[in-house]
Design a protein around this motif. Structure first.
Motif, PDB file in Angstrom:
ATOM      1  N   LEU A 340       5.628   2.280   4.142  1.00  0.00           N
ATOM      2  CA  LEU A 340       6.005   1.990   2.756  1.00  0.00           C
ATOM      3  C   LEU A 340       6.705   3.209   2.162  1.00  0.00           C
ATOM      4  N   PRO A 341       7.583   3.015   1.155  1.00  0.00           N
ATOM      5  CA  PRO A 341       8.356   4.158   0.636  1.00  0.00           C
ATOM      6  C   PRO A 341       7.513   5.159  -0.159  1.00  0.00           C
ATOM      7  N   VAL A 342       7.602   6.448   0.220  1.00  0.00           N
ATOM      8  CA  VAL A 342       6.972   7.536  -0.561  1.00  0.00           C
ATOM      9  C   VAL A 342       7.921   8.727  -0.720  1.00  0.00           C
ATOM     10  N   HIS A 343       9.214   8.543  -0.380  1.00  0.00           N
ATOM     11  CA  HIS A 343      10.155   9.666  -0.422  1.00  0.00           C
ATOM     12  C   HIS A 343      10.293  10.183  -1.864  1.00  0.00           C
ATOM     13  N   PRO A 344      10.861  11.385  -2.033  1.00  0.00           N
ATOM     14  CA  PRO A 344      10.832  12.032  -3.351  1.00  0.00           C
ATOM     15  C   PRO A 344      11.546  11.263  -4.473  1.00  0.00           C
ATOM     16  N   SER A 345      12.399  10.303  -4.145  1.00  0.00           N
ATOM     17  CA  SER A 345      13.081   9.556  -5.217  1.00  0.00           C
ATOM     18  C   SER A 345      12.269   8.365  -5.712  1.00  0.00           C
ATOM     19  N   VAL A 346      11.146   8.081  -5.070  1.00  0.00           N
ATOM     20  CA  VAL A 346      10.308   6.955  -5.495  1.00  0.00           C
ATOM     21  C   VAL A 346       9.585   7.344  -6.789  1.00  0.00           C
ATOM     22  N   THR A 347       9.591   6.441  -7.765  1.00  0.00           N
ATOM     23  CA  THR A 347       8.942   6.739  -9.055  1.00  0.00           C
ATOM     24  C   THR A 347       7.514   6.175  -9.080  1.00  0.00           C
ATOM     25  N   LYS A 348       6.752   6.583 -10.097  1.00  0.00           N
ATOM     26  CA  LYS A 348       5.391   6.049 -10.276  1.00  0.00           C
ATOM     27  C   LYS A 348       5.447   4.531 -10.457  1.00  0.00           C
ATOM     28  N   GLU A 349       6.462   4.053 -11.183  1.00  0.00           N
ATOM     29  CA  GLU A 349       6.607   2.603 -11.407  1.00  0.00           C
ATOM     30  C   GLU A 349       6.835   1.895 -10.075  1.00  0.00           C
ATOM     31  N   ASP A 350       7.662   2.510  -9.220  1.00  0.00           N
ATOM     32  CA  ASP A 350       7.899   1.930  -7.888  1.00  0.00           C
ATOM     33  C   ASP A 350       6.577   1.823  -7.133  1.00  0.00           C
ATOM     34  N   LEU A 351       5.804   2.917  -7.152  1.00  0.00           N
ATOM     35  CA  LEU A 351       4.539   2.932  -6.406  1.00  0.00           C
ATOM     36  C   LEU A 351       3.575   1.884  -6.973  1.00  0.00           C
ATOM     37  N   ASP A 352       3.570   1.745  -8.301  1.00  0.00           N
ATOM     38  CA  ASP A 352       2.711   0.727  -8.923  1.00  0.00           C
ATOM     39  C   ASP A 352       3.122  -0.663  -8.451  1.00  0.00           C
ATOM     40  N   GLN A 353       4.439  -0.870  -8.326  1.00  0.00           N
ATOM     41  CA  GLN A 353       4.918  -2.190  -7.868  1.00  0.00           C
ATOM     42  C   GLN A 353       4.497  -2.444  -6.416  1.00  0.00           C
ATOM     43  N   VAL A 354       4.637  -1.418  -5.568  1.00  0.00           N
ATOM     44  CA  VAL A 354       4.246  -1.559  -4.157  1.00  0.00           C
ATOM     45  C   VAL A 354       2.758  -1.912  -4.080  1.00  0.00           C
ATOM     46  N   ALA A 355       1.940  -1.129  -4.791  1.00  0.00           N
ATOM     47  CA  ALA A 355       0.485  -1.331  -4.723  1.00  0.00           C
ATOM     48  C   ALA A 355       0.108  -2.696  -5.300  1.00  0.00           C
ATOM     49  N   ALA A 356       0.707  -3.059  -6.442  1.00  0.00           N
ATOM     50  CA  ALA A 356       0.351  -4.327  -7.093  1.00  0.00           C
ATOM     51  C   ALA A 356       0.722  -5.500  -6.188  1.00  0.00           C
ATOM     52  N   THR A 357       1.857  -5.416  -5.509  1.00  0.00           N
ATOM     53  CA  THR A 357       2.289  -6.514  -4.635  1.00  0.00           C
ATOM     54  C   THR A 357       1.296  -6.688  -3.481  1.00  0.00           C
ATOM     55  N   ILE A 358       0.902  -5.572  -2.874  1.00  0.00           N
ATOM     56  CA  ILE A 358      -0.016  -5.659  -1.731  1.00  0.00           C
ATOM     57  C   ILE A 358      -1.408  -6.113  -2.208  1.00  0.00           C
ATOM     58  N   ARG A 359      -1.830  -5.616  -3.344  1.00  0.00           N
ATOM     59  CA  ARG A 359      -3.147  -6.022  -3.877  1.00  0.00           C
ATOM     60  C   ARG A 359      -3.153  -7.515  -4.210  1.00  0.00           C
ATOM     61  N   GLU A 360      -2.049  -7.984  -4.746  1.00  0.00           N
ATOM     62  CA  GLU A 360      -1.963  -9.416  -5.111  1.00  0.00           C
ATOM     63  C   GLU A 360      -2.078 -10.276  -3.840  1.00  0.00           C
ATOM     64  N   ILE A 361      -1.351  -9.879  -2.804  1.00  0.00           N
ATOM     65  CA  ILE A 361      -1.397 -10.639  -1.545  1.00  0.00           C
ATOM     66  C   ILE A 361      -2.803 -10.540  -0.940  1.00  0.00           C
ATOM     67  N   GLY A 362      -3.370  -9.356  -1.012  1.00  0.00           N
ATOM     68  CA  GLY A 362      -4.713  -9.132  -0.464  1.00  0.00           C
ATOM     69  C   GLY A 362      -5.773  -9.976  -1.151  1.00  0.00           C
ATOM     70  N   GLY A 363      -5.526 -10.327  -2.403  1.00  0.00           N
ATOM     71  CA  GLY A 363      -6.502 -11.116  -3.161  1.00  0.00           C
ATOM     72  C   GLY A 363      -6.375 -12.608  -2.928  1.00  0.00           C
ATOM     73  N   ARG A 364      -5.311 -13.039  -2.244  1.00  0.00           N
ATOM     74  CA  ARG A 364      -5.058 -14.479  -2.115  1.00  0.00           C
ATOM     75  C   ARG A 364      -6.146 -15.234  -1.379  1.00  0.00           C
ATOM     76  N   ARG A 365      -6.693 -14.597  -0.361  1.00  0.00           N
ATOM     77  CA  ARG A 365      -7.675 -15.326   0.457  1.00  0.00           C
ATOM     78  C   ARG A 365      -8.834 -15.802  -0.390  1.00  0.00           C
ATOM     79  N   ARG A 366      -9.234 -14.956  -1.368  1.00  0.00           N
ATOM     80  CA  ARG A 366     -10.373 -15.334  -2.205  1.00  0.00           C
ATOM     81  C   ARG A 366     -10.056 -16.581  -3.028  1.00  0.00           C
ATOM     82  N   LEU A 367      -8.786 -16.739  -3.410  1.00  0.00           N
ATOM     83  CA  LEU A 367      -8.386 -17.920  -4.172  1.00  0.00           C
ATOM     84  C   LEU A 367      -8.246 -19.128  -3.252  1.00  0.00           C
ATOM     85  N   ASP A 368      -7.921 -18.873  -1.981  1.00  0.00           N
ATOM     86  CA  ASP A 368      -7.575 -19.962  -1.069  1.00  0.00           C
ATOM     87  C   ASP A 368      -8.349 -19.766   0.245  1.00  0.00           C
ATOM     88  N   PRO A 369      -9.680 -20.061   0.213  1.00  0.00           N
ATOM     89  CA  PRO A 369     -10.493 -19.686   1.367  1.00  0.00           C
ATOM     90  C   PRO A 369     -10.228 -20.543   2.614  1.00  0.00           C
TER      91      PRO A 369
END
Ligand SMILES: Cc1ncc(COP(=O)(O)O)c(C=O)c1O
Length: 369
Positions: A340-369
């Motif tokens: 995943l991108p962590v190079h020096p041009s990545v912003t905090k907002e970018d990192l929040d988007q990366v984390a939020a996207t993965i967390r959202e996908i990670g939470g799907r199983r609980r909604l759809d067992p």
């Protein structure tokens, strides 16, 4: 799109290149010498020899240590192809030893099992910017009288127990644009041995110590002053770039650590990991496979990449060469890793988007067992 890598070229690099262009000395010249001296001091090695790629650095380093036909060199099967191909170029045989599942670096115990009387060197790789287990590897090398050619192409500025990657025996670096610092294309060999340094310089330039007098076979693998000017400007900033990468990596890890099925990167005690890549594992507990996650991230505008989808011993070239041994830890890593991108041009907002996207996908199983 948040790119997976982005070279940071600023006014200093442009000024350096213009100065070289105006000087009329654009091939190997005074700027290469300056870059070599600055890089040698940065790593804390006795010598630094600039070349035109990381692959050339590995190839020349092996030749300068006398590796050739009939010899074996032990390396990792989980790395970029150049680590192993540079051994093939010399006529020697790459012998693969499996990796540590946490750091993805070659396992010293697996290395020791591969040693025989043909073994001449170990070629560990500081994968993703995490240094290899250099103390254990140097102990093995000293016991069996082997060279250690450290592929530090991804590890500018990384440290192991207080020493820089590339300062142990021989280090090889790449300045390809996606690396932690760049010179466009380029590479560097670092070493402590005076004779080896001299040999490497001769091989780099057609086997000639004195121009047009050729003592041995060599190549044109010289760096240009144009590239060296870029490299010199980047070297002044690489510690800052690395700090930013580390900060970004720690931020992502804090947000992804508790996502079921995701394994965030580990850092060994006394190791300075410079996060050339921030690489997670996607295990079977995650709702999507690694490849499905990659597609979803791309769709969400998040650059990502798999380093490396096929371990070297399973590449077609190596199958044709008769490699058929299994290296199960490397094979599993090839199925699970994604960077995943962590190079020096990545912003905090970018990192929040990366984390939020993965967390959202990670939470799907609980909604759809
Ligand atoms: C681990 C490793 N070894 C060797 C190389 C070869 O470097 P280059 O692309 O500069 O030839 C690279 C980079 O591409 C690399 O990542």
């Amino acid at each position: 799109m948040i790119p997976i890598a982005k070279p940071l070229i600023q006014q200093e690099e442009v000024d350096g290149v213009v100065e070289v262009m105006r000087s009329g000395m654009i091939a190997e010249g005074p700027m290469v010498k300056k870059f070599e001296e600055a890089y040698r001091d940065y790593i804390g090695a006795g010598h630094a020899i600039a070349v035109n790629s990381g692959t050339a650095a590995l190839h020349i380093a092996l030749l300068a240590r006398g590796i050739g036909k009939g010899d074996e060199v032990i390396t990792s099967p989980f790395t970029f192809i150049a680590s192993a191909n540079s051994i093939l170029y010399t006529g020697a045989r790459p012998v693969f030893a499996d990796i540590d599942p946490e750091t993805f670096n070659i396992d010293p115990e697996a290395v020791e099992l591969k040693i025989n009387r043909r073994t001449k060197a170990i070629l560990p790789v500081d994968l993703y910017g995490h240094p290899a287990e250099m103390n254990a590897l140097m102990d093995i090398a000293n016991t069996y009288d082997l060279a250690v050619i450290e592929d530090a192409c991804q590890a500018h500025g990384a440290s192991y127990h207080g020493k820089k990657a590339g300062s142990f025996d021989v280090g090889c670096f790449s300045f390809y644009p996606t690396k932690n610092m760049t010179s466009g294309e380029g590479g560097m060999i670092t070493c402590n041995d005076d004779r080896m340094a001299e040999k490497a310089r001769i091989i780099r330039s057609h086997g000639a110590k004195v121009r047009y007098y050729h003592d041995t076979i060599g190549f044109n693998m010289r760096m240009t002053d144009i590239a060296a000017a870029i490299g010199l400007a980047q070297l002044k900033k690489v510690d800052g770039f690395n700090r930013q990468r580390i900060e970004n990596a720690e931020y992502l890890t804090a947000q992804l650590r508790d996502v079921d099925g995701i394994v965030t990167p580990g850092v060994r005690r006394d190791c300075g990991h410079v996060f050339h890549q921030y690489t997670i594992r996607v295990t079977e507990r995650f709702p999507l496979s690694r490849d499905e996650l990659s597609l979803e991230l791309t769709r969400a505008g998040i650059g990502n990449s798999v380093f490396y989808p096929v371990p070297i011993h399973q590449q077609e070239l190596y199958r044709q060469l008769g490699y058929n041994e299994a290296h199960p830890i490397s094979e599993k890593a090839s199925r699970e890793v994604i960077s995943l991108p962590v190079h020096p041009s990545v912003t905090k907002e970018d990192l929040d988007q990366v984390a939020a996207t993965i967390r959202e996908i990670g939470g799907r199983r609980r909604l759809d067992p």
